[in-house]
Design an enzyme around this catalytic site. Structure first.
Site, PDB file in Angstrom:
ATOM      1  N   LYS A  72       0.806  -1.218   0.000  1.00  0.00           N
ATOM      2  CA  LYS A  72       0.000   0.000   0.000  1.00  0.00           C
ATOM      3  C   LYS A  72       0.842   1.273   0.000  1.00  0.00           C
ATOM      4  CE  LYS A  72      -4.128  -1.995   2.133  1.00  0.00           C
ATOM      5  NZ  LYS A  72      -5.142  -1.843   3.200  1.00  0.00           N
ATOM      6  N   ASP A 109     -10.377   2.198   1.287  1.00  0.00           N
ATOM      7  CA  ASP A 109     -10.593   1.730   2.658  1.00  0.00           C
ATOM      8  C   ASP A 109     -11.307   2.795   3.482  1.00  0.00           C
ATOM      9  OD1 ASP A 109      -9.434  -0.799   2.449  1.00  0.00           O
ATOM     10  OD2 ASP A 109      -7.430  -0.055   2.909  1.00  0.00           O
TER      11      ASP A 109
END
Length: 279
Positions: A72, A109
């Site tokens: 990420k 997210d």
């Protein structure tokens, strides 16, 4: 920034380890419900060292990638553009590959957390508690910036982690106070508790669940329910699960990668529930 919804497109989730990922189940369910018969979604074991080469080998048929740990942060330097949401927490979990060859990094997210909370009736709280201080905790703070009007107390294990969470709070314009993990049972009395730590860590708090708990957002989904979530439900509290988060962040990924909206939330959720039940 999205790819055209045409047949013969590819997408995948990358990470290491990756075998546990439910992303293929969710995305394939979405493709089926949307009638995207020519689309495929796979998973690839890719670590930080292998990521640049993997991206360079992708052809024009690729529409996007989902990224999990440890990629990420590593993918940010490889993107042509990064959304404000992703930049705010220094984490990209979605890479949209446009037809002109650009790589657009995003983070679903955070809005996924907000959507999961809203689905359970949580539009706004006046305070909240976060258990843990890792990457998911920083995303939780970013989500709380949108739903919490007051103080967020983060329960952490070290002074270094405490400093990191306060820094994230300043960056995200969230009022963050840190407390020692030894006092984590106090967190369970907050109007909203977001648990971001492994099950064996938070389950130790199960015995401390108050008689009238409010809302718990436990980001885990396998195994489910965690001991903490099960006891929370037993006492009548509302529980938002890691599957809720996983579905809602995947919904946004599908929409960005395919250009088709709305994505089929319920079909994706059912697919996820069936896959978890089969494990």
């Amino acid at each position: 920034m999205t790819s055209r919804a045409v047949d013969g497109r590819r997408a995948a989730v990358l990470g290491s380890p990756i075998a546990h990922s439910l992303s293929p189940v969710l995305h394939r369910a979405a493709y089926e419900a949307l009638g995207l018969t020519g689309w495929s979604y796979d998973s690839f074991e890719v670590d930080e060292a292998a990521l640049p080469g993997f991206l360079d080998r992708l052809g024009p048929e690729w529409a996007g990638l989902s990224l999990t740990m440890p990629l990420k942060r590593a993918v940010i330097a490889l993107a042509d553009e990064v959304s404000e949401t992703a930049a705010a927490v220094g984490a990209v979990n979605t890479l949209v590959l446009t037809e002109d060859g650009r790589r657009i990094g995003d983070n679903t997210d955070i809005p996924g957390m907000v959507a999961a909370l809203r689905e359970h009736g949580i539009e706004q709280v006046d305070s909240a508690a976060v258990l843990g201080a890792g990457a998911t905790a920083s995303s939780a703070l970013a989500a709380l910036a949108r739903v919490c009007t007051g103080e967020v107390v983060a329960y952490v294990r070290s002074a270094a982690r405490a400093a990191e969470m306060r820094q994230w709070g300043e960056r995200l314009d969230v009022e963050v106070r840190t407390a020692d993990w030894a006092d984590a049972a106090e967190a369970l009395r907050a109007p909203l508790v977001i648990a971001t730590t492994p099950a064996d860590t938070t389950d130790a708090l199960a015995a401390a669940v108050p008689e009238r708990p409010a809302t718990l957002f436990d980001v885990l989904y396998d195994p489910w329910p965690t001991e903490l979530a099960a006891r929370w439900s037993m006492f009548g509290g509302a529980v938002v699960s890691g599957l809720d988060l996983l579905v809602h962040q995947a919904v946004l990924q599908v929409e960005r990668m395919t250009g088709r909206a709305p994505a089929p939330v319920e079909a994706m959720r059912r697919a996820g529930e069936h896959a978890l039940a089969a494990r």
